[in-house]
Design a protein around this motif. Structure first.
Motif, PDB file in Angstrom:
ATOM      1  N   PRO A  27      -3.878   2.194  -3.682  1.00 38.27           N
ATOM      2  CA  PRO A  27      -2.876   3.261  -3.722  1.00 38.27           C
ATOM      3  C   PRO A  27      -2.083   3.232  -5.029  1.00 38.27           C
ATOM      4  O   PRO A  27      -1.773   2.174  -5.566  1.00 38.27           O
ATOM      5  N   GLY A  28      -1.787   4.416  -5.541  1.00 39.80           N
ATOM      6  CA  GLY A  28      -0.998   4.538  -6.749  1.00 39.80           C
ATOM      7  C   GLY A  28      -1.788   4.473  -8.043  1.00 39.80           C
ATOM      8  O   GLY A  28      -1.248   4.721  -9.105  1.00 39.80           O
ATOM      9  N   SER A  57      -0.171   8.164  -1.703  1.00 42.73           N
ATOM     10  CA  SER A  57      -0.324   7.342  -0.499  1.00 42.73           C
ATOM     11  C   SER A  57      -1.800   7.116  -0.168  1.00 42.73           C
ATOM     12  O   SER A  57      -2.672   7.817  -0.683  1.00 42.73           O
ATOM     13  N   PRO A  58      -2.082   6.170   0.704  1.00 37.92           N
ATOM     14  CA  PRO A  58      -3.457   5.963   1.162  1.00 37.92           C
ATOM     15  C   PRO A  58      -4.024   7.157   1.929  1.00 37.92           C
ATOM     16  O   PRO A  58      -5.240   7.271   2.087  1.00 37.92           O
ATOM     17  N   ALA A 108       4.359  12.107  -3.054  1.00 37.70           N
ATOM     18  CA  ALA A 108       4.281  10.927  -2.194  1.00 37.70           C
ATOM     19  C   ALA A 108       2.970  10.917  -1.403  1.00 37.70           C
ATOM     20  O   ALA A 108       2.324   9.871  -1.265  1.00 37.70           O
ATOM     21  N   PHE A 109       2.546  12.067  -0.912  1.00 32.31           N
ATOM     22  CA  PHE A 109       1.277  12.146  -0.182  1.00 32.31           C
ATOM     23  C   PHE A 109       0.108  11.787  -1.091  1.00 32.31           C
ATOM     24  O   PHE A 109      -0.775  11.009  -0.726  1.00 32.31           O
ATOM     25  N   ASP A 155      -9.962   0.235   0.248  1.00 31.44           N
ATOM     26  CA  ASP A 155      -8.687  -0.115  -0.375  1.00 31.44           C
ATOM     27  C   ASP A 155      -8.643  -1.629  -0.590  1.00 31.44           C
ATOM     28  O   ASP A 155      -8.673  -2.398   0.363  1.00 31.44           O
ATOM     29  N   ARG A 205       0.822  -1.212   0.000  1.00 34.76           N
ATOM     30  CA  ARG A 205       0.000   0.000   0.000  1.00 34.76           C
ATOM     31  C   ARG A 205       0.854   1.260   0.000  1.00 34.76           C
ATOM     32  O   ARG A 205       0.453   2.286  -0.521  1.00 34.76           O
ATOM     33  N   TRP A 206       1.997   1.214   0.624  1.00 34.14           N
ATOM     34  CA  TRP A 206       2.841   2.394   0.791  1.00 34.14           C
ATOM     35  C   TRP A 206       4.043   2.410  -0.147  1.00 34.14           C
ATOM     36  O   TRP A 206       4.791   3.385  -0.164  1.00 34.14           O
ATOM     37  N   SER A 207       4.239   1.367  -0.950  1.00 29.17           N
ATOM     38  CA  SER A 207       5.461   1.255  -1.740  1.00 29.17           C
ATOM     39  C   SER A 207       5.615   2.375  -2.761  1.00 29.17           C
ATOM     40  O   SER A 207       6.715   2.918  -2.920  1.00 29.17           O
ATOM     41  N   ALA A 234       4.286   5.434  -2.716  1.00 27.69           N
ATOM     42  CA  ALA A 234       4.520   6.689  -2.002  1.00 27.69           C
ATOM     43  C   ALA A 234       5.944   6.728  -1.438  1.00 27.69           C
ATOM     44  O   ALA A 234       6.623   7.765  -1.509  1.00 27.69           O
ATOM     45  N   ALA A 235       6.386   5.621  -0.878  1.00 27.81           N
ATOM     46  CA  ALA A 235       7.742   5.569  -0.325  1.00 27.81           C
ATOM     47  C   ALA A 235       8.781   5.739  -1.422  1.00 27.81           C
ATOM     48  O   ALA A 235       9.797   6.429  -1.223  1.00 27.81           O
TER      49      ALA A 235
END
Length: 142
Positions: free
Chosen positions: A66-67, A46-47, A42-43, A89, A4-6, A8-9
């Motif tokens: 996400p993404g 992100s979720p 990135a924000f 999600d 989920r965060w990949s 954005a990271a």
């Protein structure tokens, strides 16, 4: 959770690396500007950019991940009206991913919106707004 965060990271990491390179080249102002731009990206990826899924209720459901640029477009075009929907999600909820696969014939195509028990894959944001925003009193329907 990591998936989920990949995206954005990755955007944040790219921003840090590019900003560090610019700072090393003697351009701290450019470095700060680029870092800020990548952190905003990135924000958005992100979720955190989507409303949190509330408990089951009678609002229409938007399945997203996400993404997804189409999910971002839908979220941005709906603006404040996005709160009239329940955002779920599919990477966080396996049953939601299964529901999307059932609607789409086996794919996890998002955004998928369910209104009154009927699924709509990647609907036009203006059409969706018409479905969720009540008509003004005295307005005539075309």
């Amino acid at each position: 959770m990591v998936r989920r965060w990949s995206v954005a990271a990755l955007a944040a990491l790219c921003g840090v690396l590019i900003a560090a390179a610019r700072f090393g080249d003697g351009a701290p102002g450019t470095a700060a500007l680029l870092l800020g731009a990548f952190l905003v990206l990135a924000f958005v990826l992100s979720p955190l950019a989507f409303p949190r899924a509330a408990a089951e209720d009678d609002r229409p459901v938007v399945y997203w991940r996400p993404g997804c640029v189409f999910c971002l477009r839908l979220r941005a075009r709906l603006g404040a009206d996005a709160d009239r929907l329940r955002w779920v999600d599919i990477w966080q909820d396996p049953s939601a991913a299964a529901a999307v696969r059932e609607i789409t014939g086996g794919d996890e195509t998002v955004p998928t919106v369910v209104i009154n028990g009927r699924g709509h894959v990647n609907p036009d944001p203006s059409w969706l707004r018409d479905q969720i925003v009540p008509a003004a009193p005295g307005a005539t329907q075309a």
